[in-house]
Design a protein around this motif. Structure first.
Motif, short mmCIF file in Angstrom:
data_model
loop_
_atom_site.label_atom_id
_atom_site.label_comp_id
_atom_site.label_asym_id
_atom_site.label_seq_id
_atom_site.Cartn_x
_atom_site.Cartn_y
_atom_site.Cartn_z
N VAL A 284 21.89 21.42 -36.60
CA VAL A 284 23.25 21.72 -37.04
C VAL A 284 24.05 22.33 -35.89
O VAL A 284 23.62 23.30 -35.26
CB VAL A 284 23.21 22.70 -38.24
CG1 VAL A 284 24.62 23.03 -38.70
CG2 VAL A 284 22.39 22.10 -39.38
N HIS A 285 25.22 21.72 -35.62
CA HIS A 285 26.10 22.24 -34.56
C HIS A 285 27.52 22.33 -35.11
O HIS A 285 28.05 21.35 -35.66
CB HIS A 285 26.06 21.30 -33.34
CG HIS A 285 27.05 21.66 -32.29
ND1 HIS A 285 26.83 22.66 -31.37
CD2 HIS A 285 28.29 21.17 -32.02
CE1 HIS A 285 27.89 22.76 -30.57
NE2 HIS A 285 28.79 21.86 -30.94
N ALA A 286 28.13 23.50 -34.98
CA ALA A 286 29.47 23.69 -35.54
C ALA A 286 30.52 23.04 -34.65
O ALA A 286 30.53 23.22 -33.43
CB ALA A 286 29.75 25.18 -35.68
N ALA A 287 31.43 22.26 -35.32
CA ALA A 287 32.44 21.48 -34.58
C ALA A 287 33.31 22.37 -33.71
O ALA A 287 33.65 22.01 -32.58
CB ALA A 287 33.28 20.70 -35.57
N ALA B 7 33.44 20.73 -40.02
CA ALA B 7 34.43 19.79 -39.47
C ALA B 7 35.85 20.24 -39.82
O ALA B 7 36.80 19.97 -39.07
CB ALA B 7 34.16 18.39 -39.99
N ASP B 8 35.98 20.94 -40.96
CA ASP B 8 37.32 21.38 -41.39
C ASP B 8 37.92 22.40 -40.43
O ASP B 8 39.12 22.66 -40.46
CB ASP B 8 37.21 21.99 -42.79
CG ASP B 8 36.24 23.14 -42.83
OD1 ASP B 8 36.65 24.29 -42.74
OD2 ASP B 8 35.00 22.88 -42.91
N GLN B 9 37.12 22.96 -39.57
CA GLN B 9 37.62 24.00 -38.66
C GLN B 9 38.44 23.43 -37.51
O GLN B 9 39.07 24.18 -36.77
CB GLN B 9 36.44 24.78 -38.06
CG GLN B 9 35.62 25.55 -39.07
CD GLN B 9 36.09 26.99 -39.17
OE1 GLN B 9 37.29 27.26 -39.19
NE2 GLN B 9 35.17 27.91 -39.26
N LEU B 10 38.37 22.10 -37.33
CA LEU B 10 39.15 21.52 -36.24
C LEU B 10 40.54 21.15 -36.76
O LEU B 10 40.71 20.80 -37.93
CB LEU B 10 38.44 20.29 -35.67
CG LEU B 10 37.14 20.60 -34.91
CD1 LEU B 10 36.61 19.36 -34.23
CD2 LEU B 10 37.33 21.73 -33.89
N ALA B 11 41.52 21.21 -35.85
CA ALA B 11 42.93 21.06 -36.24
C ALA B 11 43.20 19.70 -36.90
O ALA B 11 43.83 19.63 -37.94
CB ALA B 11 43.81 21.25 -35.01
N ASP B 12 42.68 18.63 -36.30
CA ASP B 12 42.95 17.31 -36.86
C ASP B 12 41.86 16.32 -36.46
O ASP B 12 40.91 16.67 -35.76
CB ASP B 12 44.32 16.82 -36.37
CG ASP B 12 44.43 16.92 -34.86
OD1 ASP B 12 43.40 16.72 -34.17
OD2 ASP B 12 45.52 17.26 -34.34
N ILE C 4 28.91 13.91 -39.61
CA ILE C 4 29.98 14.91 -39.60
C ILE C 4 30.17 15.45 -41.02
O ILE C 4 30.37 14.67 -41.96
CB ILE C 4 31.29 14.29 -39.08
CG1 ILE C 4 31.05 13.72 -37.68
CG2 ILE C 4 32.42 15.30 -39.08
CD1 ILE C 4 32.17 12.87 -37.14
N VAL C 5 30.05 16.78 -41.19
CA VAL C 5 30.15 17.35 -42.54
C VAL C 5 31.03 18.61 -42.56
O VAL C 5 31.23 19.26 -41.54
CB VAL C 5 28.76 17.73 -43.12
CG1 VAL C 5 27.85 16.54 -43.19
CG2 VAL C 5 28.13 18.84 -42.31
N SER C 6 31.50 18.89 -43.77
CA SER C 6 32.16 20.17 -44.01
C SER C 6 31.66 20.70 -45.34
O SER C 6 31.94 20.12 -46.40
CB SER C 6 33.68 20.00 -44.05
OG SER C 6 34.25 21.12 -44.71
N SER C 7 30.91 21.78 -45.28
CA SER C 7 30.37 22.37 -46.51
C SER C 7 31.49 22.93 -47.38
O SER C 7 31.45 22.85 -48.61
CB SER C 7 29.39 23.48 -46.17
OG SER C 7 28.30 22.94 -45.47
N THR C 8 32.51 23.48 -46.72
CA THR C 8 33.65 24.06 -47.46
C THR C 8 34.35 22.99 -48.29
O THR C 8 34.61 23.17 -49.48
CB THR C 8 34.65 24.68 -46.46
OG1 THR C 8 33.92 25.42 -45.52
CG2 THR C 8 35.66 25.56 -47.16
N SER D 165 33.90 15.13 -47.29
CA SER D 165 33.09 16.24 -46.74
C SER D 165 31.91 15.71 -45.90
O SER D 165 31.31 16.46 -45.14
CB SER D 165 32.55 17.10 -47.87
OG SER D 165 31.49 16.42 -48.53
N GLY D 166 31.60 14.41 -46.07
CA GLY D 166 30.47 13.85 -45.31
C GLY D 166 29.11 14.18 -45.90
O GLY D 166 28.08 13.65 -45.46
N ILE D 167 29.08 15.06 -46.90
CA ILE D 167 27.79 15.46 -47.49
C ILE D 167 27.13 14.27 -48.22
O ILE D 167 25.92 14.04 -48.03
CB ILE D 167 27.96 16.68 -48.43
CG1 ILE D 167 28.45 17.90 -47.65
CG2 ILE D 167 26.66 17.01 -49.17
CD1 ILE D 167 27.46 18.56 -46.72
N PRO D 168 27.87 13.46 -49.01
CA PRO D 168 27.22 12.32 -49.67
C PRO D 168 26.59 11.35 -48.65
O PRO D 168 25.46 10.88 -48.85
CB PRO D 168 28.35 11.64 -50.44
CG PRO D 168 29.33 12.72 -50.69
CD PRO D 168 29.28 13.60 -49.48
#
Ligand SMILES: Nc1nc2c(ncn2[C@@H]2O[C@H](COP(=O)(O)OP(=O)(O)OP(=O)(O)O)[C@@H](O)[C@H]2O)c(=O)[nH]1
Ligand SMILES: [Mg+2]
Length: 422
Positions: free
Chosen positions: A116-119, A153-158, A180-184, A201-204
């Motif tokens: 796991v690596h944060a975007a 992934a949601d942490q990036l601007a666009d 690429i995922v966003s847990s939030t 979210s990329g989770i599925p």
């Protein structure tokens, strides 16, 4: 004996021969434990969203999540026939010994590793690149799988930012797929019943990829067991061949040295006998046995001359034999036999004594088969306890010990092979 006992014995008997097999044996213990449930673990730096990702994958808040260094020990949860392991962040500089052990345990037990690596962190750092490299190499060997995940992934601007970071990471990890995922977003989508957000979210997609990886686990485990046994067997083969070779070489050296010694002593005794016979051949009165009278004290008598002649012949024999012994490393008496009188500490003195020799003695000692056999036997005894021979014997004992260690390891490995296949 139970499988576990056999495994324990294998570790006890194989490790002394192959100390580097600690990890392989520990992994075999896991694979032989009878727990068929596949194990998925997260690996990555702290605060990159590992615990939260696991929570999203299993659908509840089992694992502790916090905006600080949170997970410090291995946490485990069984869900959907999968054992999920949450490991502490891989940050050697802030991590404690407990963390290190927990990460090691996760590494040991996992079938599938989610890196796991944060975007928002941008590119992978050196530690992460090393980790991926290590996992890739391990995967080639063991068929254990690694999924690379770009989290938060949601942490990036666009999307442009996201694309930039993704591309940079993919050049750092060529050949890998980036999940690429966003847990939030996932949590929000689930809570608010927004299918589109859940999907985004990329989770599925990650669950699908994970599902496919999970299906490959039984086959990967079978391969890994075989591979681990093959590795241990090959290393043991190399080692035991080397040890057996060393032992055979030492035995042959020991035999050859002794043969050369025996031959040289026989030759030397033969030469001494010939020389001695010339001295003893003289017929007629044996003047050496006639004691000198008091008035002959300062005269050169026939008796004195003859005794001197015998003494010289005897000394020459001793010097010659001593030369032969010296060439074979026989110098002085072994330390435990030495006395304070240094001149008495030679092997020649110990074997032949210090008494004066007359014709009969010289003949018995040097010119009869039994005399020569006695000398040979005594010289051989000192040869065998000379420093070089004792050193060689110690080397042989050590080599025999090594061979015994590998024999024991072979027996244990055969047992391990039996329980691994069944
Ligand atoms: N915005 C956003 N924040 C996230 C996401 N995933 C996790 N976080 C936050 O990031 C912080 C760290 O998350 P954790 O899941 O505890 O991180 P971790 O990698 O397990 O950290 P350690 O256990 O300390 O190694 C928490 O505040 C989470 O709420 C995400 O997808 N988006
Ligand atoms: Mg955590």
């Amino acid at each position: 004996m139970s499988k576990q006992d056999i495994q324990t014995r294998a570790e006890r008997d194989i490790l002394p021969a192959l100390p580097n097999s600690t990890h392989d044996l520990a992994r075999l213990r896991v694979l032989n434990s009878g727990q068929d449930t596949p194990v998925v673990t997260v690996i990555g730096k702290f605060n990159h969203g590992k615990s939260r990702l696991l929570n999203e994958l299993i659908g509840n808040d089992t694992f502790a999540v916090a905006d600080k260094r949170e997970t410090t020990a291995l946490a485990e949860h069984l869900h959907d026939d999968v054992r999920w392991l949450d490991a502490p962040g891989l940050d050697a500089d802030v991590g404690s010994e407990d963390d290190r052990l927990a990460v090691q345990a996760a590494w040991l037990q996992s079938d599938i590793r989610l890196v796991v690596h944060a975007a928002k962190e941008g590119e992978l750092d050196t530690a992460e690149r090393c980790l991926l490299h290590e996992l890739h190499a391990d995967g080639k060997n063991t068929q254990r799988q690694t999924l690379l995940i770009l989290s938060q992934a949601d942490q990036l601007a666009d999307d442009t930012q996201l694309k930039k970071v993704s591309e940079a990471i993919l050049t750092q990890a060529p050949g890998m797929t980036l999940n690429i995922v966003s847990s939030t977003r996932h949590r929000k989508g689930v809570q608010e019943g927004k299918a589109l957000l859940v999907n985004k979210s990329g989770i599925p997609a990650l669950k699908t990829a994970l599902g496919a990886a999970l299906k490959r686990v039984p086959q990967a485990r079978a391969h890994e067991k075989q591979m681990l046994l093959d590795t241990i067997r090959l290393e043991l083969r190399h080692l035991s061949d080397a040890y057996a070779g060393t032992l055979a070489d030492l035995h042959s050296k020991q035999r050859q040295q002794r043969q050369r010694f025996d031959q040289d002593i026989i030759d030397a005794l033969g030469k001494v006998e010939q020389d001695m016979q010339k001295t003893l051949e003289v017929s007629g009165t044996d003047h050496s046995l006639i004691p000198d009278a008091a008035e002959d004290r300062f005269k050169l008598t026939a008796g004195k001359l003859e005794r001197a002649r015998l003494q010289i012949a005897y000394s020459q024999a001793c010097i010659y034999l001593n030369g032969t012994l010296t060439r074979h490393g026989v110098f002085e008496l072994p330390s435990e036999q030495q006395t304070a009188a240094a001149s008495l500490n030679s092997v020649m003195v110990a074997v032949l004594g210090v008494s004066v020799k007359y014709r009969k003695d010289l003949n018995n000692i040097f010119c009869t088969a039994s005399g020569q056999a006695t000398l040979h036997r005594q010289f051989a005894r000192y040869f065998e306890i000379s420093t070089d021979r004792k050193t060689l014997l110690a080397q042989i004992t050590n080599a025999e010990h090594n061979v015994a260690t590998t024999d024991k390891a072979w027996a244990a490995l055969h047992e391990l092979e039996t329980i691994t296949q069944t």
